[in-house]
Design an enzyme around this catalytic site. Structure first.
Site, PDB file in Angstrom:
ATOM      1  N   THR A 157     -40.695  20.053 -29.195  1.00 28.68           N
ATOM      2  CA  THR A 157     -40.523  18.898 -28.307  1.00 28.68           C
ATOM      3  C   THR A 157     -41.811  18.500 -27.595  1.00 28.68           C
ATOM      4  O   THR A 157     -41.783  17.788 -26.596  1.00 28.68           O
ATOM      5  CB  THR A 157     -39.450  19.211 -27.247  1.00 28.68           C
ATOM      6  N   GLY A 185     -44.638  16.525 -26.363  1.00 32.21           N
ATOM      7  CA  GLY A 185     -44.936  15.103 -26.302  1.00 32.21           C
ATOM      8  C   GLY A 185     -43.737  14.181 -26.250  1.00 32.21           C
ATOM      9  O   GLY A 185     -43.884  12.968 -26.406  1.00 32.21           O
ATOM     10  N   THR A 186     -42.554  14.714 -25.993  1.00 32.18           N
ATOM     11  CA  THR A 186     -41.372  13.846 -25.979  1.00 32.18           C
ATOM     12  C   THR A 186     -41.432  12.817 -24.846  1.00 32.18           C
ATOM     13  O   THR A 186     -41.068  11.651 -25.039  1.00 32.18           O
ATOM     14  CB  THR A 186     -40.075  14.669 -25.847  1.00 32.18           C
ATOM     15  N   GLY A 187     -41.884  13.232 -23.674  1.00 33.19           N
ATOM     16  CA  GLY A 187     -41.966  12.306 -22.545  1.00 33.19           C
ATOM     17  C   GLY A 187     -42.978  11.197 -22.789  1.00 33.19           C
ATOM     18  O   GLY A 187     -42.714  10.021 -22.507  1.00 33.19           O
ATOM     19  N   CYS A 188     -44.137  11.570 -23.335  1.00 30.20           N
ATOM     20  CA  CYS A 188     -45.164  10.575 -23.670  1.00 30.20           C
ATOM     21  C   CYS A 188     -44.617   9.582 -24.685  1.00 30.20           C
ATOM     22  O   CYS A 188     -44.815   8.362 -24.572  1.00 30.20           O
ATOM     23  CB  CYS A 188     -46.393  11.259 -24.262  1.00 30.20           C
ATOM     24  N   LYS A 209     -34.285  11.241 -16.819  1.00 25.34           N
ATOM     25  CA  LYS A 209     -34.000  11.821 -18.131  1.00 25.34           C
ATOM     26  C   LYS A 209     -33.224  13.126 -17.984  1.00 25.34           C
ATOM     27  O   LYS A 209     -33.591  13.987 -17.196  1.00 25.34           O
ATOM     28  CB  LYS A 209     -35.306  12.058 -18.895  1.00 25.34           C
TER      29      LYS A 209
END
Length: 272
Positions: free
Chosen positions: A206, A208-211, A173
């Protein structure tokens, strides 16, 4: 209805972890189930405490899910201890789910460290090789590849190195000030590279964007989309959740996972 299982830590403030995963899965049209690896006391400004599940209890959670409502896809997020990673790997080998997405969570958006050093080594050994795809951000890709990433060419080199080491597809990412949220997918055999181009949305919230991204990918895999399509759909979803510009908390706030939900049960009687 297709089903998805998240194996991750709980976020008491609701923006990341299990809570974000469940919201994302339901918003993406699959039935969500969970196995909690840890309780965290956290909010948008940071993590103040972590209490891990025991390996025995985590294995019991997984047994109950797999023997009753077998998940069409599994997403694995924060696992802070080696023994818990080993328990997850044991159950994945036992039940052999078709789709496994691993988000190698190491540091929270707030900067708090979420995983011990020995757990990183166990993660590399036990979980990454069984994944269909892993979704590291730039700092995590640096840890997994052992190199500094300062350009898109570095992303390609690092992602290819990770694929070679662990034998799984890698979605490296962008973001973290490197580019405009452009992500790179390298196939599990290293033969294909695909860039997903995105636009940076000017939203500091942002958390929790990865989750959310990894859960959306797992949801789409569960529904039968191929990996590239699942990632493209997941990126569109997270862009919409960010663009909704929800603003809660005093730190890096959460996204609006329900930005695309309509109907009478979403109506409010609050006058702004």
């Amino acid at each position: 209805m297709r089903t998805a299982l998240t194996i991750a830590g709980s976020d008491s403030s609701g923006g990341a972890g299990i809570q974000a995963d469940i919201k994302t899965m339901m918003a993406n049209g699959v039935f969500a189930m969970s196995a909690i690896t840890a309780l965290t006391a956290q909010n948008t400004t940071g993590v103040s405490a972590i209490m891990d599940a025991t390996p025995e209890f985590l294995e019991a959670e997984l047994d109950e899910v797999f023997t009753d409502i077998f998940p069409d896809a599994v997403k694995i997020g924060m696992v802070s201890e080696s023994s818990l990673i080993e328990s997850i790997a044991k159950k994945l080998h036992q039940y052999k789910p078709k789709h496994i997405v691993v988000d190698p969570v190491m540091v929270a958006t707030s900067g708090a460290k979420l995983i011990s050093d020995d757990a990183v080594a166990t993660l590399k050994k036990e979980l990454l090789p069984v994944a269909e795809v892993i979704t590291p951000n730039i700092p995590e890709s640096e840890v997994l590849s052992g190199m500094k990433i300062e350009s898109e060419q570095d992303m390609e080199t690092a992602a290819s190195a990770i694929v070679k080491k662990y034998g799984c597809a890698v979605l490296c990412k962008g973001g973290h000030s490197l580019n405009d949220s452009n992500d790179l997918l390298v196939s599990a055999d290293g033969s294909k590279k695909h860039w997903f181009y995105g636009r940076r949305i000017d939203n500091p919230n942002t958390h929790g964007t990865g989750c959310t991204l990894s859960s959306a990918i797992a949801s789409n895999l569960a529904k039968g989309y191929d990996l590239e399509t699942s990632i493209a759909r997941a990126k569109d979803y997270i862009s919409g959740a960010l663009a909704a510009m929800l603003d809660l908390g005093h730190g890096h706030g959460p996204m609006n996972h329900a930005f695309d939900q309509h109907g009478k049960f979403m109506e409010s009687n609050i006058d702004d």
